[in-house]
Design an enzyme around this catalytic site. Structure first.
Site, PDB file in Angstrom:
ATOM      1  N   ILE A 146       1.088  -1.348  -0.161  1.00 31.05           N
ATOM      2  CA  ILE A 146      -0.185  -0.197  -0.082  1.00 31.05           C
ATOM      3  C   ILE A 146       1.034   1.282   0.117  1.00 31.05           C
ATOM      4  CG2 ILE A 146      -1.660   1.453   1.524  1.00 31.05           C
ATOM      5  CD1 ILE A 146      -2.909  -1.102   2.204  1.00 31.05           C
ATOM      6  N   GLU A 256     -13.987   1.400  17.200  1.00 27.47           N
ATOM      7  CA  GLU A 256     -14.305   1.434  15.585  1.00 27.47           C
ATOM      8  C   GLU A 256     -16.102   0.991  16.002  1.00 27.47           C
ATOM      9  OE1 GLU A 256     -12.143   0.009  12.744  1.00 27.47           O
ATOM     10  OE2 GLU A 256     -10.388   1.424  12.820  1.00 27.47           O
ATOM     11  N   HIS A 275     -13.306   4.439   8.913  1.00 21.87           N
ATOM     12  CA  HIS A 275     -12.624   2.265   7.716  1.00 21.87           C
ATOM     13  C   HIS A 275     -13.374   1.946   7.101  1.00 21.87           C
ATOM     14  CE1 HIS A 275     -10.010  -1.142   9.352  1.00 21.87           C
ATOM     15  NE2 HIS A 275     -10.225  -1.810   8.122  1.00 21.87           N
ATOM     16  N   GLY A 277     -11.119   2.050   3.984  1.00 27.03           N
ATOM     17  CA  GLY A 277     -10.272   2.268   2.736  1.00 27.03           C
ATOM     18  C   GLY A 277     -10.286   1.092   1.526  1.00 27.03           C
TER      19      GLY A 277
HETATM   20  O1  LIG Z   1      -7.203  -5.886   7.076  1.00 29.70           O
HETATM   21  C1  LIG Z   1      -8.035  -4.955   5.977  1.00 29.70           C
HETATM   22  O2  LIG Z   1      -7.886  -5.245   4.819  1.00 29.70           O
HETATM   23  C2  LIG Z   1      -8.739  -3.955   5.792  1.00 29.70           C
HETATM   24  O3  LIG Z   1      -8.945  -3.416   7.139  1.00 29.70           O
HETATM   25  C3  LIG Z   1     -10.576  -4.194   5.740  1.00 29.70           C
HETATM   26  O4  LIG Z   1     -10.662  -5.291   6.649  1.00 29.70           O
HETATM   27  P1  LIG Z   1     -12.263  -5.465   6.345  1.00 29.70           P
HETATM   28  O5  LIG Z   1     -13.327  -5.432   4.890  1.00 29.70           O
HETATM   29  O6  LIG Z   1     -12.299  -7.487   6.093  1.00 29.70           O
HETATM   30  O7  LIG Z   1     -13.216  -4.659   7.011  1.00 29.70           O
END
Ligand SMILES: O=C(O)[C@H](O)COP(=O)(O)O
Length: 301
Positions: A146, A256, A275, A277
């Site tokens: 990333i 969260e 969360h 991203g």
């Molecule tokens: O661990 C990750 O790559 C991200 O935080 C996304 O996790 P999730 O889609 O399981 O919430």
């Protein structure tokens, strides 16, 4: 008999359809949602979004053979206990790279230009004088997939000077990824923005705290799209109050969603997202399909 695969939270429909071709899928949402009590004793696989799966929960799943993480972080899973039991924990290391990198850059732009404050509609135009990213210095902590993508966007798009610190890589490896390798303290003192891209493990918990914020230029911005525990949130709030850092863009937090009364909430120079991203249509499909494929390769006979 088809193996039972538990999918506690909603994932991309194409991945559910794929699982249904070979597994007995018990979904944790929608009509007929499976309850943990019913599924835990029989599940051989779990497709896990960010949620805790500690030893007590794993102990309730005697037939479990695979935990397929939807994403890259395994900090919510008791991997040591899983190993002891011979339960495989898989991740999808490539699938959300582009989306998370783009989100880190989006947060950086939002904070640098005061878009969070501007979007409330109450801030005055005169108070919204931002800064350019072009030609500024970006410090990346952790230089995996990333971070490398962020480096490419920063360099290619904004002509940024990119610095990186990653104790797991040689200087040559960092240079090959397009960044200048530096010790953490030096990186912190030179960067106009610092973006964190490390997993949450004991050695990275609180990696950015009071001492690190003091080393940063007072206009510097902190971006975190990795895990909440990596940045000491209370020290960050104090550093912002003291004018030691200029702003922050945070997609993750220790708790969260970030509580409404959290000291980092309600600040003009802090942009908080919940969360998201990796939450693009493209990444959600790729991640779910890869996680489903990992389950299939372990469980389908
Ligand atoms: O661990 C990750 O790559 C991200 O935080 C996304 O996790 P999730 O889609 O399981 O919430």
């Amino acid at each position: 008999m088809r193996p039972v695969v538990w999918v506690p939270r909603e994932i991309h429909a194409d991945a559910v359809a794929d699982l249904e071709t070979w597994a007995d899928v018990r979904r944790g949402w929608g009509v007929g949602a499976a309850t943990e009590d019913v599924v835990a004793p029989v599940a051989e696989g779990v497709l896990l979004r960010t949620a805790r799966l500690d030893a007590p929960q794993l102990k309730r799943m005697p037939r479990l053979r695979v935990v397929a993480r939807h994403g890259v972080g395994t900090d919510t899973v008791d991997t040591a206990y899983a190993r002891e039991r011979g339960i495989r924990v898989t991740t999808t290391p490539e699938a959300n790279v582009l989306s998370v990198a783009e989100h880190a850059v989006a947060l950086l732009m939002a904070v640098r230009r005061g878009i969070g404050a501007a979007a409330t509609g109450t801030a005055s135009r005169d108070d919204l004088i931002g800064g350019e990213l072009s030609g500024s210095t970006l410090g990346l902590i952790g230089f995996g997939r990333i971070a490398r993508r962020v480096a490419r966007i920063g360099q290619g798009g904004f002509g940024m000077r990119v610095l990186a610190h990653d104790p797991g890589l040689s200087d040559d490896e960092v240079r090959a990824g397009g960044a200048q390798p530096l010790p953490l303290d030096v990186l912190l003192s030179e960067a106009d923005a610092v973006s964190v891209h490390v997993p949450l493990v004991p050695t990275t918990r609180g990696l950015l705290g009071a001492e690190q914020f003091r080393r940063m230029p007072s206009h510097a911005i902190v971006i975190n799209t990795s895990r909440g525990g990596v940045v000491d949130e209370y020290a960050l709030a104090e550093a912002l109050d003291a004018g030691e850092v200029g702003g922050a863009g945070l997609d993750v937090s220790e708790i969260e969603p970030m509580p409404d009364d959290h000291p980092l909430r309600g600040r003009a120079n802090v942009v908080v997202t919940p969360h998201i991203g990796g939450q693009t249509r493209e990444a959600m499909r790729r991640v779910a399909m890869e996680a489903a494929a990992a389950l299939r390769s372990e469980l389908a006979s």
